[in-house]
Structure formats: structure tokens, C-alpha cells
Design an enzyme around this catalytic site. Structure first.
Site, short mmCIF file in Angstrom:
data_model
loop_
_atom_site.label_atom_id
_atom_site.label_comp_id
_atom_site.label_asym_id
_atom_site.label_seq_id
_atom_site.Cartn_x
_atom_site.Cartn_y
_atom_site.Cartn_z
N ASP A 40 0.94 -1.25 0.05
CA ASP A 40 -0.04 0.11 -0.15
C ASP A 40 1.00 1.22 0.05
OD1 ASP A 40 -3.10 0.41 0.65
OD2 ASP A 40 -1.96 2.03 1.42
N ASP A 66 4.26 2.88 -4.24
CA ASP A 66 3.34 3.82 -4.87
C ASP A 66 3.10 2.82 -6.12
OD1 ASP A 66 2.13 5.14 -7.02
OD2 ASP A 66 3.26 7.08 -6.60
N ASN A 93 -5.62 -4.74 -6.57
CA ASN A 93 -6.49 -4.11 -6.08
C ASN A 93 -6.47 -2.63 -5.82
OD1 ASN A 93 -9.06 -3.93 -4.11
ND2 ASN A 93 -7.28 -3.21 -2.89
N TYR A 159 -12.43 7.17 -13.85
CA TYR A 159 -12.07 6.00 -12.88
C TYR A 159 -12.80 4.85 -14.00
CZ TYR A 159 -13.42 2.71 -9.37
OH TYR A 159 -13.62 1.67 -8.57
N LYS A 163 -10.64 1.31 -15.07
CA LYS A 163 -11.53 0.07 -14.81
C LYS A 163 -11.78 -1.02 -16.11
CE LYS A 163 -10.87 0.18 -10.29
NZ LYS A 163 -9.96 -0.95 -9.82
#
Length: 256
Positions: A40, A66, A93, A159, A163
Site C-alpha cells: 500500500d 506507490d 486491487n 475511473y 477499470k
């Protein structure tokens, strides 16, 4: 040959928020017997989730990186190999959300979404893939989104585009990697009760009341992070060895 679900090493990106989907996936993998790298941007959060897993008897380490920075991801994967072993399962994820009227969307906002959500998955996959190829066994699981399938709302165009790109990348990789014993699938969450979704609810960002959205679903409730974890656990298992290039919508029936 990797030992599969019970004995392999998994890397889960974007898993440093204890209430998020990544953390739920990491907990489920640890419960299923895998060692887990928790990656993370928030290194403290990643280590906190890893410490929770270790306290429950599992094996996990926190990794600060990152995902859009290849050098950071490469260093994190190298540390994971050294401390827990080669990576056999990867869950891409890590993501940032974005809400903005399309007409006001800036180049910087577009680029930020693509850098984390899509390029980050590309980098993490390239860095982990050699371990799977060497083992002749691997599982790559990309967390996409309902908006990547349906287009979602216009205020999330950047966004949703990122995806949708993940879904296409999933299928392209699956075509090339299946003969090497590596499956590539996507889990597409719907309206899941996570900190990201709660922020959108609290800021009233949806085009209609969020309760009205849920009321239209065949299963009219928020999903749980554990629902996503269960789907990932299946795709990571030996039982899913003949399944690749697939998208599994975990969305209460919002789309088929």
C-alpha cells in the site's frame, strides 16, 4: 511447481485500509494458508494489516510502495521474495476513486486515475510474473468495477475508463499465459460497503439516493468486502485451474 492455495505466496496491492477490499482479501488468503504481502502507499496501514494477520497465526508483511512507481514496486516484490518466497498469486486491487463532471475533468485528474488504477496493475503484474512463469503456476486477479462494465455515471468517466482497461488487460493476458499454467481473471465489485463507498454516500455524490440504487438490485443491499475476498479465494484456488479470461461480477445482480 508451486503448492497452490495452501502453500503459496500472495501479493495484494492497495490492502492497507483495514476496512477495504484489499485487506479482506489478504485476511482470507492468510486464513486459507497463504503467506501474504500487503502492499500500500500507506506503509503504516499495510504493516498494521500484516500485524493483524500475524497475530491471528498467519504469515504476512507490510510493504510500502506507490504502485505507479516501478522502482518502488520492484523493491517491494524483491523484499517479499526474500522474506516469504516467490509470488504465485497477485491481486491488483490498488485504486483511487474520482468524481468530476466530464466537462471539468483535467489532464492531471485523468492521468492520476490511469497511473494508479491501470498502470499500477501493469507494473505489479510485470514484476510478479517471472515467479509464476518459473513455477509453471500462477493466479492473477484484477479488481475491476461495475462502472468498467456498464459505463457507470458520467462523473466517474476517468475511473470507469481505467477499470474498463483492466478488464481488457485481463483478457489479453489470459490468452497468452494460459499455456504457462497461469490464469488471469477479474472480479468486478458492485456497490460494496468500503471506506471509498462510504465517502461517496456521505458526500451525496450519486445521481439519485443511494438507497434507491440498492432497491433496484435483485439483492437489495450493500455488498461486503468479504464477498470480494471469497471470489478472489476461488480464483486463487486449484479448483479454478480451468477458468481464465473471466469476469465475475460481485454486485447483487446489478448487471449480468
Amino acid at each position: 511447481m508451486a503448492e497452490g492455495k495452501a502453500g503459496g505466496v500472495a501479493l495484494v496491492t492497495g490492502a492497507g485500509d483495514p476496512g477495504g477490499m484489499g485487506a479482506a482479501v489478504a485476511r482470507r488468503f492468510a486464513k486459507d494458508g497463504m503467506a501474504v504481502g500487503i502492499l500500500d502507499l500507506n506503509g503504516g496501514g499495510a504493516e498494521a494489516v500484516a500485524a493483524e494477520i500475524r497475530a491471528a497465526g498467519g504469515r504476512a508483511i507490510g510493504l510500502a510502495a506507490d504502485v505507479s512507481d516501478r522502482a518502488q514496486v520492484r523493491a517491494a516484490v524483491a523484499r517479499l521474495r526474500t522474506e516469504l518466497g516467490p509470488v504465485h498469486v497477485l491481486v491488483n486491487n490498488a485504486a483511487i476513486e474520482g468524481w468530476c463532471a466530464f466537462e471539468a475533468l483535467t489532464d492531471e485528474q485523468w492521468d492520476a486515475q490511469m497511473a494508479v488504477n491501470l498502470k499500477g496493475a501493469f507494473i505489479a503484474t510485470q514484476e510478479a510474473l517471472p515467479d509464476m512463469q518459473a513455477a509453471g503456476w500462477g493466479r492473477i486477479i484484477n479488481i475491476s468495477a461495475l462502472g468498467g462494465q456498464t459505463g457507470g455515471v458520467m462523473d466517474m468517466t476517468h475511473y470507469n475508463a481505467s477499470k474498463g482497461g483492466m478488464i481488457a488487460m485481463t483478457r489479453s493476458l489470459a490468452v497468452g499465459l494460459g499455456r504457462q499454467g497461469i490464469t488471469v481473471n477479474s472480479v468486478s465489485p458492485g456497490f460494496i460497503d468500503t471506506p471509498m463507498a462510504r465517502r461517496a454516500i456521505e458526500e451525496d455524490l450519486f445521481p439519485m439516493p443511494w438507497t434507491d440504487i440498492l432497491a433496484m438490485y435483485p439483492i437489495p443491499r450493500l455488498g461486503k468486502a468479504e464477498d470480494i475476498a471469497a471470489a478472489c479465494a476461488f480464483f486463487a484456488s486449484e479448483e479454478a485451474g480451468y477458468i481464465t479470461a473471466q469476469l465475475l461480477g460481485v454486485n447483487g445482480g446489478a448487471t449480468f
